[in-house]
Write a protein that holds these residues in place. Structure first.
Motif, PDB file in Angstrom:
ATOM      1  N   GLY A   1      36.097  -7.623  21.460  1.00  0.00           N
ATOM      2  CA  GLY A   1      37.473  -7.286  21.119  1.00  0.00           C
ATOM      3  C   GLY A   1      38.341  -8.510  20.918  1.00  0.00           C
ATOM      4  O   GLY A   1      39.505  -8.533  21.305  1.00  0.00           O
ATOM      5  N   ALA A   2      37.790  -9.559  20.300  1.00  0.00           N
ATOM      6  CA  ALA A   2      38.554 -10.774  20.021  1.00  0.00           C
ATOM      7  C   ALA A   2      38.243 -11.218  18.602  1.00  0.00           C
ATOM      8  O   ALA A   2      37.206 -10.872  18.034  1.00  0.00           O
ATOM      9  CB  ALA A   2      38.193 -11.881  21.014  1.00  0.00           C
ATOM     10  N   ALA A   3      39.152 -12.010  18.025  1.00  0.00           N
ATOM     11  CA  ALA A   3      38.907 -12.546  16.691  1.00  0.00           C
ATOM     12  C   ALA A   3      37.977 -13.750  16.807  1.00  0.00           C
ATOM     13  O   ALA A   3      38.095 -14.545  17.735  1.00  0.00           O
ATOM     14  CB  ALA A   3      40.235 -12.974  16.047  1.00  0.00           C
ATOM     15  N   PRO A   4      37.024 -13.899  15.866  1.00  0.00           N
ATOM     16  CA  PRO A   4      36.143 -15.070  15.912  1.00  0.00           C
ATOM     17  C   PRO A   4      36.927 -16.333  15.616  1.00  0.00           C
ATOM     18  O   PRO A   4      37.893 -16.317  14.861  1.00  0.00           O
ATOM     19  CB  PRO A   4      35.127 -14.779  14.806  1.00  0.00           C
ATOM     20  CG  PRO A   4      35.807 -13.834  13.889  1.00  0.00           C
ATOM     21  CD  PRO A   4      36.733 -13.011  14.736  1.00  0.00           C
ATOM     22  N   TRP A   5      36.505 -17.442  16.209  1.00  0.00           N
ATOM     23  CA  TRP A   5      37.209 -18.699  15.991  1.00  0.00           C
ATOM     24  C   TRP A   5      36.217 -19.843  16.025  1.00  0.00           C
ATOM     25  O   TRP A   5      35.128 -19.738  16.569  1.00  0.00           O
ATOM     26  CB  TRP A   5      38.308 -18.895  17.045  1.00  0.00           C
ATOM     27  CG  TRP A   5      37.803 -19.032  18.443  1.00  0.00           C
ATOM     28  CD1 TRP A   5      37.233 -18.066  19.213  1.00  0.00           C
ATOM     29  CD2 TRP A   5      37.792 -20.214  19.240  1.00  0.00           C
ATOM     30  NE1 TRP A   5      36.888 -18.559  20.439  1.00  0.00           N
ATOM     31  CE2 TRP A   5      37.218 -19.881  20.493  1.00  0.00           C
ATOM     32  CE3 TRP A   5      38.218 -21.523  19.029  1.00  0.00           C
ATOM     33  CZ2 TRP A   5      37.059 -20.798  21.503  1.00  0.00           C
ATOM     34  CZ3 TRP A   5      38.063 -22.447  20.047  1.00  0.00           C
ATOM     35  CH2 TRP A   5      37.488 -22.079  21.265  1.00  0.00           C
TER      36      TRP A   5
ATOM     37  N   LEU B   1      43.689  -6.879  21.551  1.00  0.00           N
ATOM     38  CA  LEU B   1      44.123  -6.194  22.772  1.00  0.00           C
ATOM     39  C   LEU B   1      45.306  -5.273  22.489  1.00  0.00           C
ATOM     40  O   LEU B   1      45.384  -4.161  23.023  1.00  0.00           O
ATOM     41  CB  LEU B   1      44.499  -7.221  23.844  1.00  0.00           C
ATOM     42  CG  LEU B   1      43.322  -7.926  24.534  1.00  0.00           C
ATOM     43  CD1 LEU B   1      43.846  -8.966  25.516  1.00  0.00           C
ATOM     44  CD2 LEU B   1      42.432  -6.919  25.256  1.00  0.00           C
ATOM     45  N   MET B   2      46.223  -5.716  21.636  1.00  0.00           N
ATOM     46  CA  MET B   2      47.376  -4.879  21.297  1.00  0.00           C
ATOM     47  C   MET B   2      46.949  -3.652  20.493  1.00  0.00           C
ATOM     48  O   MET B   2      47.449  -2.539  20.716  1.00  0.00           O
ATOM     49  CB  MET B   2      48.404  -5.703  20.519  1.00  0.00           C
ATOM     50  CG  MET B   2      49.160  -6.706  21.401  1.00  0.00           C
ATOM     51  SD  MET B   2      50.542  -7.520  20.559  1.00  0.00           S
ATOM     52  CE  MET B   2      49.648  -8.657  19.510  1.00  0.00           C
ATOM     53  N   LEU B   3      45.997  -3.848  19.559  1.00  0.00           N
ATOM     54  CA  LEU B   3      45.505  -2.703  18.788  1.00  0.00           C
ATOM     55  C   LEU B   3      44.802  -1.688  19.681  1.00  0.00           C
ATOM     56  O   LEU B   3      44.978  -0.472  19.543  1.00  0.00           O
ATOM     57  CB  LEU B   3      44.541  -3.192  17.696  1.00  0.00           C
ATOM     58  CG  LEU B   3      45.172  -3.954  16.523  1.00  0.00           C
ATOM     59  CD1 LEU B   3      44.079  -4.496  15.601  1.00  0.00           C
ATOM     60  CD2 LEU B   3      46.111  -3.048  15.743  1.00  0.00           C
ATOM     61  N   LEU B   4      44.003  -2.200  20.624  1.00  0.00           N
ATOM     62  CA  LEU B   4      43.302  -1.302  21.546  1.00  0.00           C
ATOM     63  C   LEU B   4      44.280  -0.597  22.483  1.00  0.00           C
ATOM     64  O   LEU B   4      44.060   0.553  22.875  1.00  0.00           O
ATOM     65  CB  LEU B   4      42.269  -2.095  22.358  1.00  0.00           C
ATOM     66  CG  LEU B   4      41.080  -2.643  21.552  1.00  0.00           C
ATOM     67  CD1 LEU B   4      40.225  -3.559  22.417  1.00  0.00           C
ATOM     68  CD2 LEU B   4      40.229  -1.503  20.992  1.00  0.00           C
ATOM     69  N   LEU B   5      45.365  -1.287  22.835  1.00  0.00           N
ATOM     70  CA  LEU B   5      46.378  -0.663  23.688  1.00  0.00           C
ATOM     71  C   LEU B   5      47.051   0.492  22.963  1.00  0.00           C
ATOM     72  O   LEU B   5      47.281   1.564  23.542  1.00  0.00           O
ATOM     73  CB  LEU B   5      47.420  -1.711  24.109  1.00  0.00           C
ATOM     74  CG  LEU B   5      48.510  -1.226  25.071  1.00  0.00           C
ATOM     75  CD1 LEU B   5      47.903  -0.821  26.408  1.00  0.00           C
ATOM     76  CD2 LEU B   5      49.565  -2.299  25.273  1.00  0.00           C
ATOM     77  N   VAL B   6      47.339   0.277  21.685  1.00  0.00           N
ATOM     78  CA  VAL B   6      47.935   1.355  20.884  1.00  0.00           C
ATOM     79  C   VAL B   6      46.964   2.526  20.776  1.00  0.00           C
ATOM     80  O   VAL B   6      47.344   3.698  20.925  1.00  0.00           O
ATOM     81  CB  VAL B   6      48.317   0.832  19.486  1.00  0.00           C
ATOM     82  CG1 VAL B   6      48.743   1.986  18.587  1.00  0.00           C
ATOM     83  CG2 VAL B   6      49.438  -0.192  19.588  1.00  0.00           C
TER      84      VAL B   6
END
Length: 455
Positions: free
Chosen positions: A271-275, A295-300
């Protein structure tokens, strides 16, 4: 090479890091550290340091070790080093890089840096670099080496070895030697080992492997890399649309491609963007930024759970004890779904599952989920009967069977559906599946409770 040492600057202790030596301004000790470590170790140490300290340490390296360590760095770290170099050192460094390593760095470099690199290259190096940059991003053409020793097909072993000696110094590898016809079309490959171990007057054609595994320059680099892993090839010939040899995809680049793809999948599954870059060199803000959006998208998305709970509020009021098992049930469902999603993402990545296997995967994962749910239900009945009435324990047991079956089916299905829609399967993996199963699992739980308890 020996170095003079100031009396107040002792030898570096075995446990001292390059970063500590540079920060303490013990540059002679840092130079000694650099002289006793391999390029890949030096590259890891540089990647852990901030840009200023890494630049100081890099300038302490001699020319050959500097190039070897530089090519071991990730592109983002290479850019940091280049930004701190003067023009002459900058140009010498990029000129002596392998073309494919140079292109990989330019893929992620700002336009200003890319322009500076290309402008400073010799005509031959600029031609090879521009040719590789002309291939689609993520293709084999971007990663292959164009510096190849290609052998005509009518040579003897002695003539072939003479050709390798004459041209091999300019090639990145000579262990796999493509064989071509007069139009430079690939007709086979021969290994250097075979040439060395056979009589000089033998015709090379007797040693050539015809119809070798190869890849088109526009093909996916990740697929080509995984193909090399399956076929155990050290080098993969790369051809254009007319089957003319244009380069070799080497095993070191294939390993890097697979590592980058797997790192991206792991990040998305978490659940993180690759970097890009070294974890230890990243600031707290950088790490938080790459994780915050997901995390914000999953919270929504998790607000669905709130909506379901509100919809069955009357059921909860009548049988308040049902609330005791909500965390256990959605946790079990989420874990079952995450396991199925992770297994399917991996199977897709290594080619064990294809998009056409969707129905087979659904049937397979549904049965796996029901088996797991039945095992958990037996435990759930035992635990539930210790705390609540037998009827509620039965509700919990039935729900566990249904939730695990549903979660495993969803977890196995979503990556395959994403693949069909040309979405990275890792994007819809564990966190997304868990969030979806949380909401739907509550619906299953409350509907089961209404049916069994009659509320």
């Amino acid at each position: 090479m020996s170095h003079s040492r100031l009396p107040h600057e002792p030898d570096p202790e075995p446990t001292e890091s390059l970063e500590d030596l540079v920060k303490d301004h013990r540059l002679l000790a840092a130079q000694q550290w650099l002289g006793t470590h391999q390029p890949h170790v030096i590259a890891d140490a540089l990647a852990r340091m901030n840009a200023v300290d890494a630049g100081v340490a890099f300038r302490l390296l001699d020319k050959d070790r500097a190039l070897a360590a530089f090519e071991e760095l990730e592109p983002v770290n290479q850019q940091q080093i280049l930004e701190g170099l003067r023009d002459r050192a900058f140009l010498d460094l990029v000129e002596n890089m392998e073309p494919d390593d140079r292109v990989r760095m330019l893929n992620e470099a700002p336009a200003k840096v890319a322009k500076r690199v290309l402008a400073g290259l010799s005509p031959n190096e600029r031609r090879m670099t521009s040719a590789l940059l002309g291939y689609p991003e993520g293709s084999v053409g971007r990663y292959m080496t164009p510096e190849v020793v290609a052998l005509p097909q009518d040579l003897t072993v002695e003539q072939a070895l003479r050709t390798v000696r004459a041209k091999g110094a300019d090639a990145e590898t000579v262990y796999t030697l493509p064989v071509v016809d007069s139009g430079r079309r690939l007709t086979g490959i021969v290994e250097l080992r075979e040439l060395v171990l056979n009589p000089p007057d033998m015709m090379m054609s007797e040693l050539v492997v015809t119809e070798p595994t190869s890849a088109y320059a526009t093909a996916s680099a990740e697929r080509a890399a995984r193909l090399m892993r399956e076929t155990n090839d050290l080098n993969l010939p790369v051809v254009d649309s007319e089957d003319r040899l244009v380069g070799l995809f080497t095993i070191d680049d294939a390993v890097e491609v697979i590592e980058a793809a797997d790192s991206e999948d792991v990040a998305r599954q978490a659940g993180a963007a690759p970097w890009a870059g070294h974890y230890m060199a990243a600031s707290v803000w950088q790490l938080a930024r790459y994780r915050a959006l997901w995390l914000m998208l999953l919270l929504v998305a998790a607000t669905l759970t709130i909506g379901v709970t509100q919809a069955f509020e009357a059921t909860l009021e009548q049988v308040a004890q049902l609330a005791l098992f909500i965390p256990m049930l959605i946790g079990a469902g989420g874990n079952a779904g995450a396991q199925a999603a992770t297994a399917c993402v991996r199977a897709l990545a290594v080619g064990e599952v294809r998009g056409s296997d969707l129905l087979k995967v659904i049937w397979r994962e549904c049965r796996v989920g029901l088996v797991l749910g039945s095992l958990l239900a037996a435990l759930g009945l035992l635990v539930g009967s210790l705390f609540v009435s037998l009827k509620i324990a039965v509700v919990v047991g039935i729900t566990l069977v249904l939730i695990c079956g549903w979660a495993a089916t969803i977890g196995g299905t979503m990556p395959l559906l994403a693949k069909r829609l040309r979405i990275d399967p890792a994007v819809v993996s564990a966190p997304m599946v868990t969030t979806l199963v949380d909401a739907t699992g509550l619906i299953i739980y409350f509907l089961t409770a209404k049916a069994v308890l009659g509320v």
